[in-house]
Design an enzyme around this catalytic site. Structure first.
Site, short mmCIF file in Angstrom:
data_model
loop_
_atom_site.label_atom_id
_atom_site.label_comp_id
_atom_site.label_asym_id
_atom_site.label_seq_id
_atom_site.Cartn_x
_atom_site.Cartn_y
_atom_site.Cartn_z
N TYR A 239 0.84 -1.20 0.00
CA TYR A 239 0.00 0.00 0.00
C TYR A 239 0.87 1.24 0.00
CZ TYR A 239 -3.75 3.21 1.35
OH TYR A 239 -4.67 4.25 1.38
N ASP B 112 8.55 2.84 2.03
CA ASP B 112 7.35 3.53 2.48
C ASP B 112 7.25 3.30 3.99
OD1 ASP B 112 4.81 4.25 3.25
OD2 ASP B 112 3.90 3.69 1.33
N LYS C 164 1.66 9.85 9.30
CA LYS C 164 1.04 9.38 10.54
C LYS C 164 1.72 9.98 11.79
CE LYS C 164 -0.85 5.35 8.23
NZ LYS C 164 -2.30 5.38 8.08
C1 LIG Z 1 2.22 2.26 4.02
C2 LIG Z 1 1.31 3.42 3.72
N1 LIG Z 1 1.64 4.28 2.76
C3 LIG Z 1 0.87 5.33 2.45
C4 LIG Z 1 -0.30 5.58 3.12
C5 LIG Z 1 -1.15 6.74 2.74
O1 LIG Z 1 -1.13 7.72 3.74
P1 LIG Z 1 -2.32 8.78 3.82
O2 LIG Z 1 -3.52 8.04 4.29
O3 LIG Z 1 -1.78 9.80 4.81
O4 LIG Z 1 -2.47 9.37 2.46
C6 LIG Z 1 -0.69 4.72 4.14
C7 LIG Z 1 -1.95 4.95 4.88
O5 LIG Z 1 -2.40 4.14 5.66
C8 LIG Z 1 0.11 3.60 4.44
O6 LIG Z 1 -0.25 2.71 5.38
#
Ligand SMILES: Cc1ncc(COP(=O)(O)O)c(C=O)c1O
Length: 423
Positions: free
Chosen positions: A138, A233, A261
């Site tokens: 993700y 990420d 986060k």
């Molecule tokens: C691994 C990862 N990358 C990117 C994101 C996207 O972040 P946002 O919800 O702040 O756009 C998330 C959100 O949960 C995530 O878990």
């Protein structure tokens, strides 16, 4: 109106004015009113031990007094300036000091944006277009990220499969998809496509799946061999798995990482961080017009968010903070594993102590397809039974907080016991 009537009315209104009755996040049958420490309360006044934690940001707990004081102090001085401010500069400094790959930092407002810009920066730096990601990984909601995140019928690697309507067909060819934790497969793909690849983007712990020993090290080795940018990420894992993030816990340093986060302390703030020569593409003076990557955001580096983030990181930097989070998580993971055995239920407790989940399967969880093999209907039922027992979690994760205490742990274990019995 009674609190329960108010909540019911809010749910009805939400279903009228919001598509699918919600904000796109947690299912819309509940309205949360408040949080404190490791707990939240809904509009009806029901209390829950909270493992949703705002989908992760509230690592130090809800309504933390130190975070609130930092926010209040800045609120009195103004909320946003579209200009450098001291909290944003200090937060960037803290990130550079804490995170191994971070020589420079650029702030944005969401993890989605951070990942989108990290991929774009890698393309600009390398002068190549394709990105390799992992099935089930993700990276937010951009066109390029929404490839093979959650295919119901997984296809053949490295063919990407779009997860959303509305994505231009061209984008599919710009992404390659590999199986997580299969170093031989991904190494072969990288060698075959090295001349087209700008970057490999990976969650160092993918959703709830830890990296197999040597997997991240292998990615680092083979990407470095060709000068392909390795992006971690760390939107979830940053400042959660260690003060230096997953790259500190696993001892592998990428070229770029994305953060979100925790660093915003519950406010919209995220970041791209990494090697100065790649981050140079955000600076026209260093790379010229052709290499320049414009990046502007109304709330980037917002002083309220930065103050909240700084206060949160200050708490996490104190001796014992991560030991406490890991001890809480370990106690919970062990208890859940033991309860599965006690009730004779097949399940895998997977993740790391600060973030884990249960998959109802007898198969070890190594990649996305193993998770897909789990009994999703049973997991949904189990989560609902837990909700009835005062446990709040998202569909797919337990986020552990520094604020979770012995009473929270005891209530959670009792709820698991009851819910497994009722399954
Ligand atoms: C691994 C990862 N990358 C990117 C994101 C996207 O972040 P946002 O919800 O702040 O756009 C998330 C959100 O949960 C995530 O878990």
């Amino acid at each position: 109106m009674s609190p329960a009537d108010l909540e019911a009315e809010l749910v009805i209104t939400a279903n009228r004015v919001l598509p699918a009755g919600g904000f796109g996040n947690l299912a819309s049958d509940i309205v949360i009113r408040s949080g404190r420490g490791g707990r939240v309360w809904d509009e009806s006044g029901r209390e829950y031990v909270d493992f949703l934690l705002g989908s992760g940001p509230m690592l130090v707990g809800h309504a933390n007094p130190e975070v609130n004081d930092a926010v209040s102090a800045q609120l009195a001085l103004g909320t946003t300036f579209f200009a450098n401010n001291r909290h944003g500069i200090r937060l960037a400094e803290v990130i550079v000091d804490a995170v191994a790959c971070a020589e420079q930092v650029r702030f944005v407002s969401s993890g989605t944006e951070a990942d989108m810009y990290a991929m774009r920066a890698a393309r600009a730096f390398r002068g190549r277009e394709r990105i390799l990601k992992f099935e089930g990984g993700y990276h937010g909601m951009s066109d390029h990220a929404l490839m093979s995140l959650a295919p119901k019928q997984p296809g053949n690697f490295p063919q990407a499969m779009p997860d959303s309507a509305g994505i231009p067909a061209r984008v599919v060819d710009e992404m390659l998809v590999a199986p997580f934790n299969d170093l031989a497969a991904v190494e072969a793909l990288i060698r075959a496509h090295h001349d087209e690849l700008a970057a490999v983007i990976v969650e160092p712990l993918q959703r709830i799946i830890p990296p197999a020993p040597g997997f991240l090290e292998g990615l680092r080795r083979v990407t470095a061999e060709y000068g392909i940018i390795l992006i971690f990420d760390e939107v979830v894992t940053g400042f959660r798995f260690a003060y230096g993030g997953a790259q500190a816990l696993y001892g592998v340093t990428p070229d770029l990482c994305t953060l979100g986060k925790v660093i915003g302390g519950g406010f919209p703030l995220a970041a791209i961080a990494g090697r100065a020569d790649i981050m140079a593409h955000f600076d026209r003076a260093r790379v010229g017009d052709r290499g320049f990557l414009p990046q502007i955001g109304t709330l980037s580096g917002n002083p309220i968010a930065a103050a909240a983030g700084l206060a949160s990181l200050d708490i996490l930097h104190r001796p014992g903070a991560y030991e406490t989070i890991f001890a809480t998580g370990r106690t919970l993971m062990t208890a859940l594993t033991n309860l599965l055995a006690k009730h004779g239920v097949a399940g895998q407790v997977t993740g790391e102590p600060p973030m884990f989940d249960l998959v109802f399967t007898d198969r070890p969880i190594v990649n996305y397809r193993d998770v897909l093999h789990g009994d999703a209907a049973k997991a949904k039922k189990f989560n609902a039974l837990l909700r009835e027992r005062g446990i709040m979690k998202g569909d797919t994760k337990y986020y552990v907080s520094l604020a979770h205490d012995d009473a929270d742990i005891a209530q959670t274990i009792a709820a698991w016991d009851g819910a497994l019995g009722a399954l």
